[in-house]
Design a protein around this motif. Structure first.
Motif, PDB file in Angstrom:
ATOM      1  N   UNK A  15       0.825  -1.203   0.000  1.00 39.07           N
ATOM      2  CA  UNK A  15       0.000   0.000   0.000  1.00 39.07           C
ATOM      3  C   UNK A  15       0.866   1.263   0.000  1.00 39.07           C
ATOM      4  N   UNK A  16       2.002   1.220   0.641  1.00 40.89           N
ATOM      5  CA  UNK A  16       2.907   2.359   0.643  1.00 40.89           C
ATOM      6  C   UNK A  16       3.459   2.601  -0.765  1.00 40.89           C
ATOM      7  N   UNK A  17       3.897   1.527  -1.431  1.00 43.78           N
ATOM      8  CA  UNK A  17       4.495   1.650  -2.767  1.00 43.78           C
ATOM      9  C   UNK A  17       3.458   1.967  -3.842  1.00 43.78           C
ATOM     10  N   UNK A  18       2.302   1.316  -3.757  1.00 38.64           N
ATOM     11  CA  UNK A  18       1.328   1.389  -4.855  1.00 38.64           C
ATOM     12  C   UNK A  18       0.145   2.299  -4.587  1.00 38.64           C
ATOM     13  N   UNK A  75      -1.100   5.197  11.218  1.00 39.88           N
ATOM     14  CA  UNK A  75      -0.652   4.131  12.134  1.00 39.88           C
ATOM     15  C   UNK A  75       0.030   3.010  11.366  1.00 39.88           C
ATOM     16  N   UNK A  76      -0.500   2.666  10.205  1.00 39.06           N
ATOM     17  CA  UNK A  76       0.119   1.628   9.383  1.00 39.06           C
ATOM     18  C   UNK A  76       1.467   2.059   8.865  1.00 39.06           C
ATOM     19  N   UNK A  77       1.553   3.316   8.421  1.00 36.03           N
ATOM     20  CA  UNK A  77       2.829   3.833   7.942  1.00 36.03           C
ATOM     21  C   UNK A  77       3.855   3.829   9.076  1.00 36.03           C
ATOM     22  N   UNK A  78       3.442   4.251  10.266  1.00 34.05           N
ATOM     23  CA  UNK A  78       4.365   4.316  11.404  1.00 34.05           C
ATOM     24  C   UNK A  78       4.880   2.918  11.769  1.00 34.05           C
TER      25      UNK A  78
END
Length: 148
Positions: free
Chosen positions: A46-49, A100-103
């Motif tokens: 999800x971070x990349x795409x 929160x997911x990114x962290x």
């Protein structure tokens, strides 16, 4: 049936062994309370795409969509991903990385990067570190999906 191992001087086999060994070590070098690897893989996708449908995530991770059900439910429950209805297809959902997911993902990555940086500084001289950076770029080229 027994298949003999590739010869020690096979460059492809040598590279595969080294990459696999480093990958195993990197997976082992994680914070004690790190997220399970499957959850981390979804967050990284999800971070990349960017926002993605569950089917797209499954395809990118090379798993069946059904096998992601628990992982996605846990990430949603823990506030690491959000779910919204797809604007073009109301039957589908789109998942998006939350703060929160990114962290959580960034913490895991930072921990492993710190370990690798310490190892590189302790074991390699400046020229070797530069060579390793060049090798990293070449490995990225080899790993590119457009290659085959």
């Amino acid at each position: 049936m027994f298949f003999p191992p590739p010869p020690d001087d096979d460059p492809a086999a040598e590279l595969r062994r080294a990459v696999n060994r480093l990958a195993r070590r990197m997976r082992a070098e994680r914070p004690p309370d790190a997220l399970p690897t499957g959850r981390l893989g979804v967050l990284a996708h999800l971070y990349r795409s960017g926002p993605s449908a569950p089917r797209a995530i499954a395809a990118a991770l090379h798993v069946q969509p059904q096998s992601l059900t628990r992982t996605l439910a846990a990430l949603t429950r823990d506030g690491m991903v959000s779910r919204t209805r797809d604007a073009t297809d109301g039957r589908s959902q789109v998942l998006e990385l939350t703060q929160a997911g990114f962290a959580a993902m960034a913490r895991d990555v930072r921990y492993r990067d710190d370990w690798l940086r310490r190892r590189m500084d302790a074991e390699l001289n400046g020229t070797e570190r530069e060579l390793l950076l060049l090798a990293a770029a070449l490995l990225d080229r080899l790993a590119d999906d457009g290659g085959e």
